[in-house]
Design an enzyme around this catalytic site. Structure first.
Site, PDB file in Angstrom:
ATOM      1  CD  GLN A  63      -2.800  -1.348   0.193  1.00  0.00           C
ATOM      2  OE1 GLN A  63      -3.497  -0.385  -0.122  1.00  0.00           O
ATOM      3  NE2 GLN A  63      -2.865  -2.510  -0.447  1.00  0.00           N
ATOM      4  CG  ASN A  65       0.925   8.060   1.642  1.00  0.00           C
ATOM      5  OD1 ASN A  65       1.392   9.171   1.441  1.00  0.00           O
ATOM      6  ND2 ASN A  65      -0.190   7.862   2.326  1.00  0.00           N
ATOM      7  CB  ALA A  66       1.915  11.098  -2.452  1.00  0.00           C
ATOM      8  CB  ALA A  67       4.317  11.050   2.338  1.00  0.00           C
ATOM      9  CD  GLU A  75       7.082  -8.736   1.605  1.00  0.00           C
ATOM     10  OE1 GLU A  75       7.874  -9.169   0.759  1.00  0.00           O
ATOM     11  OE2 GLU A  75       6.602  -7.580   1.534  1.00  0.00           O
TER      12      GLU A  75
END
Length: 160
Positions: A63, A65-67, A75
């Protein structure tokens, strides 16, 4: 000065069909989980399925994230969920698969360093090795009997 040599041993399977039936099923779940990855930045999707000693199977996908530091690898998504939901269950084995949206991955893709450290924490906590099977999108699958093969100098609580 003296030289220290570590030897690691992996089993290599040419195809998913060569795996034991239970591991084939686990890898199939990891492949399905990989499809749920949120990877708009890296375009690199990872799926994992973890078999627990209580019969439960936990899946995870990366998953992003832009950050970048705010994202999480597949895992760790699965391991942390398993630890939160079934804190007394032991991780018996895990299947990992990775695929790129831009080119076909044919080599086995092992866990990254952060994931290796997280797996190590659970392997040490449960005092039992975790079998790790990993592959790309297609092709060979490698099996490690323990995280120690992937991270021979594990950092754990005994150093604190």
């Amino acid at each position: 000065m003296k030289e220290i040599t570590f030897t690691t041993k992996f089993n290599a399977f040419d195809t998913v069909e060569e795996l034991p039936n239970d591991v084939q099923e686990l890898m199939t779940e990891a492949i399905e989980a990989r499809k749920n990855a949120y990877a708009p930045y890296s375009k690199f999707r990872v799926g994992v399925a973890i078999a627990l000693d209580n019969g439960e199977v936990i899946v995870g996908s990366n998953q992003e994230n832009a950050a970048y530091p705010s994202g999480l690898c597949a895992e760790r998504v699965a391991i942390f969920y398993a630890g939160g939901k079934y804190p007394n269950a032991k991780i018996v084995k895990m299947a990992i698969t990775a695929a790129s949206d831009t080119n076909q991955t044919t080599a086995p893709i092992p866990p990254c360093g952060s994931c290796r450290q997280s797996i190590a924490e659970y392997e040490i906590k449960q005092e039992q090795p975790i079998q790790i099977y990993f592959m790309g999108e297609i092709g060979a699958i490698y099996k490690s009997e323990s995280l120690k093969n992937l991270l021979p100098f594990m950092f754990d609580k005994k150093f604190l």
